[in-house]
Design an enzyme around this catalytic site. Structure first.
Site, PDB file in Angstrom:
ATOM      1  CG  ASP A   1       4.049  -1.987   4.610  1.00  0.00           C
ATOM      2  OD1 ASP A   1       3.344  -0.960   4.579  1.00  0.00           O
ATOM      3  OD2 ASP A   1       3.577  -3.112   4.861  1.00  0.00           O
TER       4      ASP A   1
ATOM      5  CG  ASP B   1      -9.450   2.607   3.883  1.00  0.00           C
ATOM      6  OD1 ASP B   1      -8.620   3.479   3.551  1.00  0.00           O
ATOM      7  OD2 ASP B   1      -9.137   1.596   4.548  1.00  0.00           O
TER       8      ASP B   1
ATOM      9  CG  ASP C   1       1.728   0.128   0.453  1.00  0.00           C
ATOM     10  OD1 ASP C   1       2.511  -0.837   0.362  1.00  0.00           O
ATOM     11  OD2 ASP C   1       0.808   0.173   1.291  1.00  0.00           O
TER      12      ASP C   1
HETATM   13  P1  ATP Z   1      -0.879  -0.113   7.965  1.00  0.00           P
HETATM   14  O1  ATP Z   1       0.123   0.854   8.469  1.00  0.00           O
HETATM   15  O2  ATP Z   1      -1.596  -0.777   9.047  1.00  0.00           O
HETATM   16  O3  ATP Z   1      -0.358  -1.033   6.912  1.00  0.00           O
HETATM   17  P2  ATP Z   1      -2.261   1.045   5.737  1.00  0.00           P
HETATM   18  O4  ATP Z   1      -3.075   2.289   5.627  1.00  0.00           O
HETATM   19  O5  ATP Z   1      -1.008   0.990   4.936  1.00  0.00           O
HETATM   20  O6  ATP Z   1      -1.982   0.809   7.269  1.00  0.00           O
HETATM   21  P3  ATP Z   1      -3.043  -1.294   4.321  1.00  0.00           P
HETATM   22  O7  ATP Z   1      -4.000  -2.355   4.740  1.00  0.00           O
HETATM   23  O8  ATP Z   1      -1.611  -1.638   4.136  1.00  0.00           O
HETATM   24  O9  ATP Z   1      -3.212  -0.129   5.380  1.00  0.00           O
HETATM   25  O10 ATP Z   1      -3.635  -0.670   2.984  1.00  0.00           O
HETATM   26  C1  ATP Z   1      -2.892   0.258   2.188  1.00  0.00           C
HETATM   27  C2  ATP Z   1      -3.836   1.309   1.615  1.00  0.00           C
HETATM   28  O11 ATP Z   1      -4.793   0.702   0.734  1.00  0.00           O
HETATM   29  C3  ATP Z   1      -4.668   2.042   2.659  1.00  0.00           C
HETATM   30  O12 ATP Z   1      -3.981   3.137   3.211  1.00  0.00           O
HETATM   31  C4  ATP Z   1      -5.892   2.452   1.880  1.00  0.00           C
HETATM   32  O13 ATP Z   1      -5.634   3.624   1.143  1.00  0.00           O
HETATM   33  C5  ATP Z   1      -6.068   1.306   0.884  1.00  0.00           C
HETATM   34  N1  ATP Z   1      -7.020   0.269   1.374  1.00  0.00           N
HETATM   35  C6  ATP Z   1      -6.704  -0.849   2.051  1.00  0.00           C
HETATM   36  N2  ATP Z   1      -7.792  -1.584   2.348  1.00  0.00           N
HETATM   37  C7  ATP Z   1      -8.838  -0.907   1.834  1.00  0.00           C
HETATM   38  C8  ATP Z   1     -10.260  -1.142   1.797  1.00  0.00           C
HETATM   39  N3  ATP Z   1     -10.793  -2.225   2.366  1.00  0.00           N
HETATM   40  N4  ATP Z   1     -11.027  -0.235   1.164  1.00  0.00           N
HETATM   41  C9  ATP Z   1     -10.485   0.858   0.592  1.00  0.00           C
HETATM   42  N5  ATP Z   1      -9.177   1.135   0.598  1.00  0.00           N
HETATM   43  C10 ATP Z   1      -8.353   0.279   1.206  1.00  0.00           C
HETATM   44 MG    MG Z   2       0.351  -0.682   4.697  1.00  0.00          MG
END
Ligand code: ATP
Ligand code: MG
Length: 461
Positions: free
Chosen positions: A74, A157, A76
């Protein structure tokens, strides 16, 4: 102890690590990401916000994945606009979340999530203060403070998750050397690893998830504190852990994820009973769980659906036999013993990971089926075949056999039973005769000999 540890980490230098106040900028020509790979809707959200005078970027997993040639799940968007300001720009937008507000902009089935730049809540020195945003060990309890773009990069993170893509200019802003880490295939926390894990222990699971999904290494300093801090996962709300565990095991790399969880001592705080079974009966338990996870990965790779119930049924199965025996010792017959043990094990597991009812019910049915599949005489086999849970139960039986369990050819019998004609089926039932296991278990049992419940280790046979 943790409190002391956290205080010792509060050095003025800590905050500055890895974050630059001016980002490294990669122009359109310096990276492989192109506008054409993006969701048109995501680009239109960024355009619209920028035209309205706000800062807006694509951020997080979508930028990271595109740089690696992976199709993002997705898209963001991060922006300087507040949720209300975002909503005012779009007709199809909805503000969600109470504690921390986000905006979902809907385009048919696609949802673009728009978040306002956030900052890490400043640490209050007074931990007794009820309004403190952290608990005694440094865990962040509230993180609903808006901030600047730099603040937003800093509170993320991992370095690879803190890249901002400006779809207007094609430039990538890199505050945390994320591009370097993508190139070197490293999962590295931004800032002091110990402190960042203490702030949010779930980041330990996220480190594993990204390492497994992207086939990256966990950078040395980020990896170092994990084993020590792993028990902190016990304090995370069970509902949040359920979401995280699903993401861990349904991302297509469940087998590798399991290995990493074991390596870093993160499996036991998530699945305490299964971890115990892995110690007591390592070969069978490990084989069964690994095979189930490999199946899951294969199904995901083939675009087939996977049910979390089957996954949890396998993860917990090795912990079941000891509990079934205990119930049989209390005098319960096999099937009620299995049901009671299943109930107890699932209740215990749900205190750690809140598995919803829609999954716990089928888990129990899959297990229950394991006690029933050997009982085939009369009309039983046909009734079982009509059971909506038959397929999952049968697949589970095959899984047990693949893991080395001796069932006396039960899997083959059922495979054949499904393939043959009605008359051959009747013949198969007749041939069972008195050999059928479980047809009259009580009478046939030698005194003193205890019937082994399904799922017992083959080695003990
Ligand atoms: P995926 O492809 O699995 O969705 P993602 O990196 O987009 O991976 P998400 O859980 O959707 O992961 O989170 C979106 C963003 O928000 C992350 O890339 C990170 O920058 C931030 N984020 C999410 N969870 C945390 C956390 N626990 N602490 C700090 N930043 C976080
Ligand atoms: Mg994501």
């Amino acid at each position: 102890m943790l409190k002391k540890l956290f205080k010792s980490l509060r050095s003025p230098l800590r905050r500055a690590q890895h974050i630059r106040s001016t980002p490294e900028v990669l122009t359109d020509h310096q990276h492989s990401l192109s506008r054409g790979q993006l969701s048109r809707n995501a680009v239109s959200v960024v355009d619209r916000l920028q035209k309205a005078g706000y800062q807006a970027y694509l951020v997080g997993g979508c930028v990271r994945d595109l740089m690696l040639g992976i199709t993002p799940k997705d898209f963001d968007v991060a922006t300087s606009a507040t949720p209300e300001q975002v909503r005012a720009e779009f007709r199809n937008a909805r503000v969600i979340g109470r504690r921390f507000k986000l905006v979902h902009v809907h385009f048919g089935r696609e949802i673009i999530e728009v978040a306002t730049f956030r900052a890490n809540h400043p640490e209050g020195d007074d931990e007794d203060d009820n309004l403190s945003s952290r608990n005694a060990s440094g865990r962040i309890l509230r993180d609903n403070v808006y901030g600047t773009l730099e603040d937003d990069a800093q509170r993320r993170d991992f370095t690879i998750n803190a890249l901002y893509y400006d779809s207007g200019t094609g430039r990538i802003l890199d505050y945390a050397k994320g591009v370097h880490d993508i190139r070197n295939q490293l999962v590295r926390l931004i800032g002091n690893p110990e402190q960042r894990f203490l702030e949010d222990p779930v980041r330990m699971l996220r480190a594993i998830r990204f390492a497994a999904k992207l086939d990256f290494d966990i950078e040395r300093h980020t990896a170092e504190p994990i084993e020590r801090l792993a028990p902190m996962l016990r304090d995370i709300p069970a509902a949040r852990l359920f979401d995280e565990v699903l993401k861990l095991f349904l991302a297509g790399q469940a087998e590798r994820t399991f290995e990493l969880l074991l390596d870093y001592d993160l499996f036991a705080p998530l699945f305490p009973a299964a971890a115990e079974a892995l110690e007591d009966n390592p070969d069978y338990s490990y084989e069964l769980i690994s095979l189930a996870l490999a199946n899951t990965d294969e199904r995901i790779a083939q675009g087939k659906p996977v049910t979390p119930a089957f996954l949890f049924a396998a993860l917990l199965w090795p912990a079941l036999p000891a509990r079934v025996l205990a119930q049989q010792d209390r005098g319960l017959p096999p099937i009620p013993a299995m049901q009671e043990a299943a109930h107890e094990l699932i209740a215990e597991q749900c205190r750690r990971i809140a598995i919803p009812k829609r999954f716990t019910l089928p888990i129990k049915e899959i297990w229950d089926m394991q006690e029933r599949l050997p009982r085939r005489s009369g009309k039983r086999a046909d009734l079982l075949l009509e059971n909506p849970r038959f397929r999952a139960g049968y697949d589970f039986l095959l899984l047990r056999e693949s893991a080395g369990e001796q069932t006396g050819g039960l899997g083959d019998w059922w495979t054949r039973y499904q393939e043959v004609s009605d008359s051959e089926r009747r013949e198969m039932i007749r041939n069972l005769g008195s050999r059928e296991e479980g047809a009259a278990p009580r009478k046939r049992r030698r005194s003193g000999a205890r019937r082994k419940p399904a799922g017992s280790a083959p080695a003990a046979e």
